[in-house]
Design a protein around this motif. Structure first.
Motif, mmCIF file in Angstrom:
data_model
loop_
_atom_site.group_PDB
_atom_site.id
_atom_site.type_symbol
_atom_site.label_atom_id
_atom_site.label_comp_id
_atom_site.label_asym_id
_atom_site.label_seq_id
_atom_site.Cartn_x
_atom_site.Cartn_y
_atom_site.Cartn_z
ATOM 1 N N ALA A 40 0.831 -1.211 0.000
ATOM 2 C CA ALA A 40 0.000 0.000 0.000
ATOM 3 C C ALA A 40 0.860 1.253 0.000
ATOM 4 C CB ALA A 40 -0.933 -0.003 1.213
ATOM 5 N N VAL B 148 -8.965 -4.478 -0.706
ATOM 6 C CA VAL B 148 -8.560 -3.069 -0.735
ATOM 7 C C VAL B 148 -9.737 -2.157 -0.442
ATOM 8 C CG1 VAL B 148 -7.664 -1.244 -2.255
ATOM 9 C CG2 VAL B 148 -6.656 -3.518 -2.313
ATOM 10 N N HIS C 162 -9.779 0.607 2.135
ATOM 11 C CA HIS C 162 -8.439 0.670 2.739
ATOM 12 C C HIS C 162 -7.958 2.107 2.619
ATOM 13 C CE1 HIS C 162 -4.047 0.179 2.923
ATOM 14 N NE2 HIS C 162 -4.291 -0.920 3.617
ATOM 15 N N ALA D 126 -6.743 2.844 -0.859
ATOM 16 C CA ALA D 126 -7.541 2.265 -1.947
ATOM 17 C C ALA D 126 -7.454 3.077 -3.234
ATOM 18 C CB ALA D 126 -9.002 2.104 -1.518
ATOM 19 N N PRO E 231 -2.514 -5.338 0.553
ATOM 20 C CA PRO E 231 -1.932 -4.021 0.820
ATOM 21 C C PRO E 231 -1.023 -3.961 2.042
ATOM 22 C CG PRO E 231 -4.265 -4.036 1.351
ATOM 23 C CD PRO E 231 -3.971 -5.329 0.649
#
Length: 136
Positions: free
Chosen positions: A18, A45, A48, A51, A73
């Protein structure tokens, strides 16, 4: 933001997928939703904190997910993944025409072999059919 909510950076900690997505999206100046409520079609995701950046780098072909459709991630970025992402950020490789590995632990069948060789070999190349090919 690549720092933690407490204001620390943790320079010795491994980089997550991520975090690399955020870094890559910002470096390439990709447009993405930076809100913590960004919705993604990628199952692991959705909503998240990264994202929007993950979707942007995936759409740009800079990072991909896994065969099962996940992105993972929170997983640390492997060295092979890092080399592949860095090559893509700089518009390099993967390098074709290399038939022998520079490393004893990277067989020519490894998924990132051509990207690892691209980043490891000082080389001249030509572009053939849209691919970088090592030149003699």
């Amino acid at each position: 933001d690549l720092g933690d909510p407490d204001g620390s950076f943790n320079p010795e900690r491994a980089v997550t997928r991520a975090e690399m997505a955020i870094l890559s999206a910002r470096l390439k100046q990709l447009s993405f939703d930076e809100s913590s409520t960004a919705v993604s079609a990628i199952s692991d995701v959705n909503k998240h904190w990264a994202a929007g950046a993950i979707d942007a780098v995936k759409a740009a072909g800079i990072m991909t997910g896994f065969a099962d459709g996940s992105f993972a991630p929170a997983k640390s970025l492997s060295r092979a993944e890092a080399v592949t992402v860095i090559n893509r950020l700089f518009g390099r490789g993967p390098l074709s025409g290399v038939t022998r590995s520079s490393f004893s632990d990277v067989p020519v069948t490894h998924w990132a072999f051509a990207d690892i060789e691209e980043a490891s070999l000082n080389h001249k190349y030509t572009v053939q059919n849209g691919k970088e090919v090592i030149a003699d």
